[in-house]
Structure formats: C-alpha cells, structure tokens
Design an enzyme around this catalytic site. Structure first.
Site, PDB file in Angstrom:
ATOM      1  N   VAL A   1       0.860  -1.182   0.000  1.00 59.48           N
ATOM      2  CA  VAL A   1       0.000   0.000   0.000  1.00 59.48           C
ATOM      3  C   VAL A   1       0.893   1.227   0.000  1.00 59.48           C
ATOM      4  O   VAL A   1       1.779   1.355   0.842  1.00 59.48           O
ATOM      5  CB  VAL A   1      -0.930   0.026   1.233  1.00 59.48           C
ATOM      6  CG1 VAL A   1      -1.797   1.278   1.219  1.00 59.48           C
ATOM      7  CG2 VAL A   1      -1.796  -1.224   1.271  1.00 59.48           C
TER       8      VAL A   1
ATOM      9  N   GLY B   1       1.228   5.724  -1.002  1.00 58.10           N
ATOM     10  CA  GLY B   1       0.511   6.970  -0.751  1.00 58.10           C
ATOM     11  C   GLY B   1      -0.560   7.258  -1.766  1.00 58.10           C
ATOM     12  O   GLY B   1      -1.474   8.042  -1.510  1.00 58.10           O
ATOM     13  N   MET B   2      -0.479   6.645  -2.953  1.00 51.87           N
ATOM     14  CA  MET B   2      -1.424   6.956  -4.020  1.00 51.87           C
ATOM     15  C   MET B   2      -2.153   5.738  -4.570  1.00 51.87           C
ATOM     16  O   MET B   2      -3.134   5.898  -5.285  1.00 51.87           O
ATOM     17  CB  MET B   2      -0.682   7.661  -5.166  1.00 51.87           C
ATOM     18  CG  MET B   2      -0.184   9.038  -4.794  1.00 51.87           C
ATOM     19  SD  MET B   2       1.182   9.590  -5.841  1.00 51.87           S
ATOM     20  CE  MET B   2       2.546   8.651  -5.179  1.00 51.87           C
ATOM     21  N   ALA B   3      -1.676   4.548  -4.276  1.00 48.83           N
ATOM     22  CA  ALA B   3      -2.302   3.363  -4.858  1.00 48.83           C
ATOM     23  C   ALA B   3      -1.973   2.143  -4.017  1.00 48.83           C
ATOM     24  O   ALA B   3      -1.082   2.162  -3.161  1.00 48.83           O
ATOM     25  CB  ALA B   3      -1.813   3.162  -6.293  1.00 48.83           C
ATOM     26  N   THR B   4      -2.733   1.082  -4.267  1.00 49.60           N
ATOM     27  CA  THR B   4      -2.483  -0.221  -3.654  1.00 49.60           C
ATOM     28  C   THR B   4      -2.100  -1.190  -4.760  1.00 49.60           C
ATOM     29  O   THR B   4      -2.700  -1.181  -5.835  1.00 49.60           O
ATOM     30  CB  THR B   4      -3.730  -0.732  -2.915  1.00 49.60           C
ATOM     31  OG1 THR B   4      -4.113   0.225  -1.917  1.00 49.60           O
ATOM     32  CG2 THR B   4      -3.457  -2.065  -2.248  1.00 49.60           C
ATOM     33  N   VAL B   5      -1.093  -2.020  -4.504  1.00 48.39           N
ATOM     34  CA  VAL B   5      -0.608  -2.973  -5.499  1.00 48.39           C
ATOM     35  C   VAL B   5      -1.036  -4.383  -5.090  1.00 48.39           C
ATOM     36  O   VAL B   5      -0.871  -4.774  -3.931  1.00 48.39           O
ATOM     37  CB  VAL B   5       0.922  -2.899  -5.636  1.00 48.39           C
ATOM     38  CG1 VAL B   5       1.406  -3.873  -6.708  1.00 48.39           C
ATOM     39  CG2 VAL B   5       1.350  -1.484  -5.983  1.00 48.39           C
TER      40      VAL B   5
ATOM     41  N   LYS C   1      -2.026  -2.318 -10.068  1.00 52.56           N
ATOM     42  CA  LYS C   1      -1.939  -1.115  -9.231  1.00 52.56           C
ATOM     43  C   LYS C   1      -3.270  -0.376  -9.332  1.00 52.56           C
ATOM     44  O   LYS C   1      -3.673   0.068 -10.415  1.00 52.56           O
ATOM     45  CB  LYS C   1      -0.790  -0.220  -9.686  1.00 52.56           C
ATOM     46  CG  LYS C   1      -0.735   1.097  -8.941  1.00 52.56           C
ATOM     47  CD  LYS C   1       0.557   1.849  -9.215  1.00 52.56           C
ATOM     48  CE  LYS C   1       1.706   1.168  -8.537  1.00 52.56           C
ATOM     49  NZ  LYS C   1       2.948   1.938  -8.614  1.00 52.56           N
TER      50      LYS C   1
ATOM     51  N   ASP D   1      10.449  10.487  -8.493  1.00 55.25           N
ATOM     52  CA  ASP D   1      10.334   9.865  -7.162  1.00 55.25           C
ATOM     53  C   ASP D   1      11.263   8.655  -7.065  1.00 55.25           C
ATOM     54  O   ASP D   1      10.866   7.581  -6.617  1.00 55.25           O
ATOM     55  CB  ASP D   1       8.889   9.458  -6.898  1.00 55.25           C
ATOM     56  CG  ASP D   1       8.639   9.186  -5.408  1.00 55.25           C
ATOM     57  OD1 ASP D   1       7.719   8.410  -5.105  1.00 55.25           O
ATOM     58  OD2 ASP D   1       9.345   9.731  -4.565  1.00 55.25           O
TER      59      ASP D   1
END
Length: 643
Positions: free
Chosen positions: A26, A28-32, A47, A141
């Site tokens: 998990v 900051g912007m998505a869950t994998v 994702k 990033d």
C-alpha cells in the site's frame, strides 16, 4: 489478523478479466495487488488508485495519458505496463510482476553494499532512467523502494506513469511531490518545475545510501531534511565509510550538486560517469566491504511518497445489500394477498368454479403488473464500443432507445469513426424510449512541431507544451551563432506533424567553445587565474594524490584535460599533488651488481651504474648515491658505483 482478508478487492474479478489474489503493498497513491490475467493466464501486478484520487477527473485523465506513453517505453530495466482501465470506481494499471525484493529490502538486510554491488545496481537504474529521459519522461520519485531486484538478478525501475501524472496534478496546487530524503533542491523551491536532473540528484543520494547504509541528510522532521537539502552539500561517502575510492566520492558529488546546472543533464551522462568510475577502480577497491555492512535495520518512516492532494469531495456509494427503510415501498406487498373470496353458495358447483377462475385471473393480473413495473418499462443499454456511428444508431433503435447527443473526441486507442464511450454505459438499465448519448473517435490528435529555434530552453519547453507536445531529451552542442542556453534545433524539425503528447528532442547551445589550457604543474593559484581568465570556473578536488612527476602543491591532473573544449562557465576540476611517495632505500654496498639492482628495483627505484675506468670489469657495489636506510621518492634513480 491478515489485513488482506479485509480488502474488498481480494478475491474479486476486476473488469471481468483480472482475478485479484493478494495485496502486495500500500502506497501513498495506490495499492498494489498480485493478480491473474484470466484471459492470457499470466500473473501480473495490479496497481489500483486510491478512491480519493480516482474521483478527480483531471488526475485520472493525466494518469491514463501518461500510462499509455510509458507503455510505449520498452526497456529491459523498466517495469512494463500491459493494460490500463477502469471498473466502476476503480482505476487500475496492469503491470509486469517481478518476483523478488526491493533495494530497500536489500539495504535493510545488508546495511551497506560493496562498491561493485552498488554499481551493479546503479547502472541498470541509470539505463532505465536514461531511456525515459530520452523519451521525455522524468520519474520524480526515485528511491530504493522503486528499484526492484528480481530473483534472477534483473534490476528494474517501477512507478513511472503514476509519478509523472501525480506531479502534473500537484504542481497546480503547490504540493511537494516525492520522498523528502531524495528530493532535489529545485523540487523543494519550485514544486512541479522539474527536469531529468532531479532524477540525477535522487540517484546520487541512492548511491550514497548504498555505499554507506545511511541517507546523507536526516532529521527529526521532514522540514529539517528539506532544509538540509537546500543548504548543505551531500558529504562524500568516504567520510562515513573510510577507504572508499575517490572516484566514488566524485560520482556522488557530481550527481548531487545543489545547483542543477552543475549536475549531469540526464541519466545517460551519469551512466557514462559511473562506468568511467568503475574502470578506474581496482578489484580490491570494488570488493571492499564497508564498515556499515550488516548494520541494524533502518528507519523508513519517511520513505512513503509525500503528496498533499487538493481537497476532494467523494460522493458516498449507494448502499449494497441493505434492507429498505421501514417506510419504503414494496411494490408487490399490496398485491400479494387476494381479496376475500365471494360468499359460498349452498347449491351447485358453478360458484366454486367462478371463484377459481377469478383467482387465476387475479394472479395473472398481479404477475403482469409486477412485470410491467419491474421490467416492462426498462431495458438494458446495448454495447456500442468500437461500433461505427451507423451501427450504434441501429443497435439503439433495435433496443427501443433514442439517440441522444453524438459528440466527437480524439483518441489514441479507438479507430477513427468508432464509438469510444456511451452515456449511460453498456449494461445500464434505463426506461424504454429514453435516449443514449455516445462519443465517436476522431482518431489520434496530431499537431505541428512549433518553431522554437533561438528561444531560451525554458521558453521553448513552454511553447512545446502549449502546442500539445512534450519536451524530450536535451542535447547540448557548441555554437558560435546561437547564444548559450538557446535552442539550436528540434528533432523532428519544425512543421513536422506528430501525435499530441509526443516527445520532441531539443538541441541547446553551449555557446562558443573554449580550448581548455594545460595547467598541470602549476600552483593552484596560478592555475585558477589562467582558467578563470579563459572564462571557466574552477573546483579543487578535496583529496590530493601522490605524484612522482609533480611537487607538493602543484596541479597533478585536471578534468577536462588540456586540449578539450568546454563552454564558457563550465567547471574544471583540479587535483593537487601531495608530492612523490617516499620509500626507504635498501643498503646494497658490498653486494654483487645483479643482487643490488634486483633489490633496488624491487623496492620501486630505477638503477644507474657508474663503473668508470676502474670498474669496467668489477662486480661489487662500492657506493650508492642515496645511502641505505634513507628515504627517496618512489620511482627515482639510484646510482651505484662499481669497482
């Protein structure tokens, strides 16, 4: 308790194709998730954006466009994007699944890496970023969490499309994107204004962390770390890990210069520096074990990408499988009980038959009413996607539906003249005779490359973006006609038609070339004066080198070397001699000539024989120019007198 069991997506079939098997991570912007593509029978990584971000239409639009562009970035060290889509409120990317670990896992387990291992990881990372930079993408990033190391040893960089899209959104809101430990100073001062050099800076920080096991800037809060990025240079890794080669210090210093103009312009240039540094290291230097190896696990609390999204209002989903309120309608409730039968008569079977027929008719009437209320007035919207406009109209007419607004839009994925979306969507239940609107594809949008020759680089990039294109790789060349920092040409040339969103390469002037003078053998003060008079900047390397050719305090070498060309304002790095290495001279008086020569040459000296007239046939050393036990520069000549 296993938190994946509580995840509503685990065990579901997303978009009718991807079976979600397990949650991997998990962010900051998505869950994998690990998922199975049931159509191609292959395991992949899925994702899924967090609902708060997926509710932002601008974010989703950017996300989809960048995902398509990254999917075209075919490179063996980039995690590939296979598919992108939406399923209700879920917006997802289907990507290559890498069985292995992240660089963060390796650093947590091993603390610090040997230089050879650090370069083995850094070089494919730079190769991946270099390919992205040439295509016009900036990762923004880079950090150990985004470097994947497969079980087969392959190194891959992840999170290209998502990071680029997030940056596009947050740059309009003043948010700072990225993980604070790896942010370049310009990302902090001007959020959103970033070019490939921010990735170069982050790679320098990652290399420092691989070599030392620690991040260069740390603090009790993110604000302290950001302040250090702005006001403190990244220290040389050898300050924390004594014994590291000077070439590695130089590589880190070059990549992490606080002034972006002093950094290599993209990852391709850093890759060349990294390979040059490796070539200059001995096997012992490459395999040196840093003292921080196998250290305790590090604190990674600030490793999650920090994004401050704008405030979003997300409508609450409609309840699923919930009971209706007490005051709600059950349309069939008042029709389920038949009215009381007529009074029974005492004589004959006819009244009973009439009652039975009436009851049957009543049941049939109730059924027809229920069907009319629940189904007869509604129909499903047929599938219109990829149909021509004429076919879409025929399908709607056959379904008893009217044609609403017909719009047109550009599309990279739908063939020109075919339907790319409908409102309501396929399968939706609407009342008969209602209208359905749809959008027809006009094919990919094409634009002409604008004329940006002669413009400053920042202005040229702005003109390209205004024209629907993306600024791509920047190559710098000498020019006596175009001022320094202005565009010489574009590739493709101005006026060429390209798809909207394509990357346009820019060639930028470095100004008139300057011949770098040879300042080796000069004092630092004299060398600095001569170079600055030629229009060049001077940097003195922090470490000195032994030299038998140059005395202490003289310039032993310079980068770039003499005879090379540089642009006005470029930096020349000077390495100062600390004099020759002094070693003890063996005492060879009284030894045979051959033994004396072997002893002196073995110690690192050159030997000159002085036989004179009396020593033509002699074989014994009677004297030596530097007495045994004294020190002399390594490589210097010792004269032996033979009698």
């Amino acid at each position: 308790m296993d938190t994946t069991l509580q995840d509503p997506l685990v065990g579901q079939l997303l978009d009718g194709r991807y079976r979600v098997d397990a949650r991997i991570a998990v962010g900051g912007m998505a869950t994998v998730y690990r998922a199975l593509d049931t159509r191609l029978d292959r395991v992949l990584a899925l994702k899924v954006m967090h609902p708060a971000l997926a509710a932002d239409g601008v974010f989703v639009e950017r996300f989809i466009r960048e995902a398509k562009s990254v999917a075209r970035l075919a490179h063996p060290n980039v995690v590939q994007v296979f598919d992108q889509g939406t399923d209700g409120s879920y917006v997802y990317l289907a990507m290559e699944y890498i069985a292995g670990c992240t660089l963060r896992d390796v650093l947590r387990d091993r603390g610090a890496l040997q230089p050879r291992a650090a370069l083995d990881i850094l070089e494919p990372v730079l190769a991946a970023l270099g390919a992205a930079h040439r295509a016009g993408f900036v990762h923004r990033d880079m950090k150990p969490e985004n470097v994947l190391i497969g079980d087969d040893g392959r190194v891959k960089v992840a999170d290209f499309g998502l990071v680029r899209s997030v940056n596009t959104v947050t740059s309009t809101t003043g948010a700072v994107l990225g993980t604070v430990s790896y942010l370049a100073p310009e990302q902090i001062e001007q959020p959103g204004a970033a070019d490939p050099r921010v990735d170069v800076y982050a790679c320098g920080v990652v290399l420092y962390e691989m070599l030392t096991g620690e991040r260069p800037h740390d603090g009790d809060s993110p604000a302290i770390v950001l302040y250090k990025h702005l006001h403190e240079d990244v220290p040389p890794p050898s300050a924390l890990a004594p014994g590291l080669a000077y070439e590695l210090d130089e590589l880190v210093a070059s990549a992490t210069a606080r002034n972006p103009d002093l950094r290599p312009y993209d990852a391709v240039a850093v890759l060349a520096q990294a390979r040059e540094a490796r070539a200059g290291l001995s096997a012992d230097q490459l395999d040196a074990v840093p003292p921080q190896a196998n250290s305790a696990a590090q604190d990674t609390s600030d490793n999650r990408t920090s994004v401050i999204p704008r405030s979003l209002t997300v409508p609450r989903p409609l309840p699923v499988n919930e009971d209706e309120p007490e005051g709600g309608y059950h349309r069939t409730s008042r029709l389920e009980s038949a009215p009381p039968p007529p009074p029974r008569r005492r004589s004959g079977p006819r009244p009973r038959l009439v009652a039975i027929v009436a009851a049957v008719l009543l049941v049939l009437g109730v059924g027809a009413g229920v069907w009319y209320i629940n189904a007869g007035q509604f129909t499903e919207v047929p599938r219109l996607l990829e149909k021509t406009e004429a076919q879409a109209r025929d399908r709607l007419e056959s379904a008893g539906l009217d044609v609403g607004d017909v719009k047109h839009a550009y599309s990279d994925t739908f063939k020109r003249g075919t339907v790319m979306s409908s409102d309501p969507g396929p399968g939706s239940r609407i009342r008969s005779n209602d209208s359905v609107s749809f959008t027809v594809s006009d094919g990919p949008e094409t634009v002409r490359v604008p004329d940006v020759e002669g413009y400053r680089l920042d202005k040229a990039r702005s003109l390209l973006k205004d024209g629907g294109l993306e600024p791509g790789m920047v190559t710098r060349e000498f020019s006596e006609d175009v001022p320094r920092g202005s565009v010489i040409s574009t590739a493709p040339d101005k006026g060429t038609e390209r798809r909207a969103g394509s990357a346009i390469a820019l060639t930028v002037s470095k100004g008139s070339p300057i011949d770098v003078p040879d300042v080796t053998g000069r004092t630092v003060e004299d060398a600095r004066a001569e170079l600055e008079e030629a229009g060049l900047k001077v940097k003195v390397a922090p470490q000195q080198v032994t030299s038998s050719e140059f005395d202490k305090g003289q310039v032993a070498r310079q980068t770039p070397a003499d005879g090379r060309q540089a642009a006005e304002g470029d930096t020349v790095t000077l390495t100062v001699s600390k004099g020759p290495e002094m070693i003890e001279v063996p005492d060879v008086v009284g030894d045979k000539v051959d033994d004396a020569k072997a002893a002196l040459e073995g110690a690192g000296f050159q030997v000159d024989e002085d036989r004179g007239l009396l020593g033509l046939f002699g074989d014994t050393v009677k004297n030596q120019s530097v007495a045994g036990g004294e020190s002399a520069p390594k490589g210097s000549t010792i004269t032996i007198t033979i009698r």
